[in-house]
Design an enzyme around this catalytic site. Structure first.
Site, short mmCIF file in Angstrom:
data_model
loop_
_atom_site.label_atom_id
_atom_site.label_comp_id
_atom_site.label_asym_id
_atom_site.label_seq_id
_atom_site.Cartn_x
_atom_site.Cartn_y
_atom_site.Cartn_z
N SER A 184 0.86 -1.16 0.11
CA SER A 184 0.04 -0.18 0.02
C SER A 184 0.72 1.27 -0.12
CB SER A 184 -0.71 0.09 1.23
OG SER A 184 -0.01 0.20 2.49
N ASP A 185 0.27 2.40 -0.50
CA ASP A 185 0.95 3.59 -0.35
C ASP A 185 0.70 3.89 1.21
OD1 ASP A 185 2.08 5.97 -0.64
OD2 ASP A 185 1.01 6.41 -2.45
N TRP A 186 1.34 4.98 1.66
CA TRP A 186 1.53 5.21 3.14
C TRP A 186 0.10 5.37 3.59
CZ3 TRP A 186 5.53 3.01 1.95
CH2 TRP A 186 6.72 2.95 2.49
N MET A 187 -0.57 4.50 4.40
CA MET A 187 -1.68 4.75 5.13
C MET A 187 -2.86 4.79 4.15
SD MET A 187 -0.79 7.26 8.11
CE MET A 187 -0.11 8.47 7.14
N ALA A 188 -2.62 4.05 3.12
CA ALA A 188 -3.71 3.83 1.88
C ALA A 188 -4.62 2.53 2.11
CB ALA A 188 -3.08 3.92 0.47
#
Length: 646
Positions: A184-188
């Site tokens: 995932s992208d950061w906190m996605a």
């Protein structure tokens, strides 16, 4: 796995580490080179700096095809505005970085073409547009063996990208055959169930993917598959055999990875990324273009503009003329400014270079005393926001108009992407360098004074007006209603400078384009052509091959890029004899329900840009389905009749 940003160079996160890695030209600048060999060398060098810093995973490259000219991360997108260009560059970049023992995380999958509302916006995209325009660079990265893919913040057709079963499970893993893992992208990450829908790793830490949540809310089969995918990528690149330093790797992170060879390569890559957009005659009786600057006719040179002598920013989340802001920004305390580079080279040529940004008089008044004025202008952006406008600062535009009204004027652009050029008819010359990194000044000097001829080509379109662009959506939905018709593919969008455009200090003649029927052609169609340097200076050219499809049952752009080659540096009178080879996939378009199919009629248009077509070659009417040739060949080899197989 020791991860770090990014594809523009290793981003030092501790202030004490600042200046210990190279600030390379941004990947959009590298796309402007259209030079696979150069991209490979730069990507390998970046990979070596990652290894030297103790990292074994690069969070990049970003390969999204640009859609909106105001896109805040356009400088980060290797593909420019074209899927074929992006595919060729992505494959080269991934192979080169991973050849240094560093895993790539290709991003942002998928349809992360704007920063406005990036965590909520819903990209509404049809299948044909996805497969023909936006997916090819990701497919090429998979072909190159990319270890991981990063899913994007946005929604896709109603569902968050990081839990979108259709794009992650079906498109990416099943159809494209991706064997690595999705991070995932950061906190996605938005749910524990996303592990059952194609997400394999949550970053930056476990919130939804904790032992308690996974054991109570997710299938252990899905968890096992995710773990296997992560381990598979590690084993494939042998990261388990060379563990390297133990985090936090203090000694490695403090080490200086900037070498003389890397700085020289940074200079070369920035120089070859410069695109000469315009070069008119200098009205002094010489009857020759204003560039390169010659000491025989220019004795004094004025440099003007805020961006001319700016240093790099210390906060990576703010952009500078040398690097866009955000997670891809490498801080460069030792950047060579445009003014410094021009001053030093001018002095060696016997030309007096004046800094018009200092002193008590207005800059224009100082510039009036010079033979030629150079205006250095910039357009900045950063991750997290789209540019408010693609115009330069109003004061900068007025400065250019004022300078051009008084003296022959050259405009040097340091940009994050496309900008409007309302003064283009008033100035003598324009050159563009997408954020060129810490060697920007020396790169400008090499080209301005003729030590090297410009070789760059635009990987995007410079629009004639704001109406000739696609605006980012400010609502909940970003509807890709234009389909395939963005950039040069759209008949409704006018260009100030078209996709593929880039001038040289010499003149090239294209000739003798014809079909190649020889046994050396191992692909479906091969076309030979010749390019002759008819000027009086050495130079390299980038011949481009566009396909025009006829008798297509669906609406198709008039031209699509399907090949390109960069020649060696040709001496005056020297001829480059080249060949374009087209695969089955190159000759196809995507049709929903049928997949990749080949139209009945195809023409190959060869030229110096998407608008500067020099030669055309007709390809005989093709059979309908792209797999027919493979089946026919198999039938022949087996001694069977093709009709029996079909």
């Amino acid at each position: 796995l020791k991860m770090q940003d990014s594809h523009n160079g290793f981003r030092a996160t501790d202030p004490e580490e600042s200046g210990t890695t190279t600030q390379w030209p941004c990947v959009l600048a590298m796309a402007s080179s259209w030079d696979l060999a150069l991209v490979a060398r730069v990507a390998s060098a970046i990979g070596r700096e990652f290894r030297g810093k103790g990292a074994n995973v690069m969070l990049g490259p970003a390969v999204n095809v640009q859609r909106t000219a105001r896109g805040g991360r356009n400088f980060e997108y290797l593909s420019g505005e074209d899927p074929y260009l992006g595919a060729r560059l992505a494959e080269t970049f991934v192979k080169s970085v991973q050849g240094e023992g560093v895993m790539t995380v290709v991003k942002h999958f998928a349809f992360n073409e704007q920063e406005t509302n990036r965590e909520q916006v819903d990209a509404s995209v049809d299948q044909r547009t996805a497969w023909e325009l936006y997916y090819p660079p990701f497919e090429a990265a998979i072909k190159a063996g990319a270890g991981a893919m990063m899913c994007a913040y946005n929604r896709v057709n109603g569902t968050y990208a990081c839990e979108n079963d259709m794009i992650l499970q079906h498109d990416l893993k099943e159809v494209m055959g991706f064997q690595g893992f999705v991070v995932s992208d950061w906190m996605a990450t938005h749910s524990t169930q996303s592990i059952e829908r194609g997400l394999d790793m949550e970053m930056p830490r476990g919130h939804w993917f904790t032992n308690d949540r996974l054991s109570g809310n997710a299938s252990w089969v899905a968890v096992l598959k995710a773990a296997i995918r992560v381990l598979t990528s590690m084993f494939h690149l042998r990261l388990d055999e060379e563990r390297g330093c133990e985090p936090p790797c203090h000694a490695e992170r403090k080490s200086n990875q900037r070498t003389a060879k890397h700085l020289e390569l940074a200079r070369e890559s920035a120089r070859d990324a410069i695109v000469l957009l315009k070069n008119d005659h200098y009205d002094d009786g010489w009857q020759s273009p204003i560039l390169p600057i010659s000491p025989r006719r220019v004795k004094t040179l004025a440099v003007i503009g805020w961006a001319a002598n700016q240093t790099d920013v210390q906060n990576p989340w703010k952009g500078s003329p040398y690097a866009g802001g955000g997670s891809a920004h490498v801080v460069a305390p030792s950047v060579i400014t445009s003014l410094d580079g021009i001053k030093e080279r001018g002095r060696s040529k016997g030309i007096t270079v004046t800094d018009c940004n200092t002193g008590n008089l207005p800059p224009i008044q100082i510039a009036e005393q010079s033979d030629v004025v150079v205006v250095v202008a910039t357009a900045l952006t950063a991750e997290g926001w789209d540019r408010r406008s693609i115009s330069l600062n109003p004061k900068t535009n007025q400065l250019i108009f004022d300078a051009a009204a008084k003296k022959p004027t050259i405009v040097l652009l340091l940009t994050s992407g496309a900008v409007l050029t309302p003064w283009r008819h008033q100035v003598k010359a324009i050159a563009n360098l997408f954020h060129g990194g810490e060697q920007t000044g020396t790169a400008w000097a090499d080209v301005l004074f003729g030590d090297a001829s410009p070789v760059g080509k635009l990987p995007i379109t410079y629009p004639a007006s704001l109406r000739d662009t696609i605006e980012p959506s400010t609502g909940k939905e970003a509807a890709y209603v234009e389909g395939l018709f963005s950039s040069y593919r759209s008949p409704a969008m006018n260009a100030a400078f078209p996709f593929g455009h880039g001038l040289s200090y010499t003149v090239f003649k294209y000739s003798n384009a014809r079909l190649d029927y020889s046994e050396s052609c191992r692909d479906v169609v091969c076309i030979r052509y010749e390019v002759t340097n008819e000027g009086d200076r050495p130079g390299a050219e980038v011949p481009q091959a566009y396909l025009r499809f006829f008798e297509v049952p669906v609406k198709e752009p008039r031209l699509v890029l399907r090949n390109f080659q960069k020649t060696r540096v040709l001496q005056p009178g020297e001829v480059h004899k080249g060949r374009f080879a087209f695969t089955e996939r190159d000759l196809c378009i995507y049709r929903v329900g049928d997949g990749w199919v080949r139209p009945f009629g195809i023409e190959v248009w060869i030229g110096a840009s998407s608008k500067d077509i020099r030669q055309k070659v007709k390809v005989s009417k093709a059979i309908h389905h792209c797999q027919f040739a493979v089946i026919l060949l198999a039938a022949t080899l087996l001694g069977l009749r093709a009709t029996a197989l079909l």
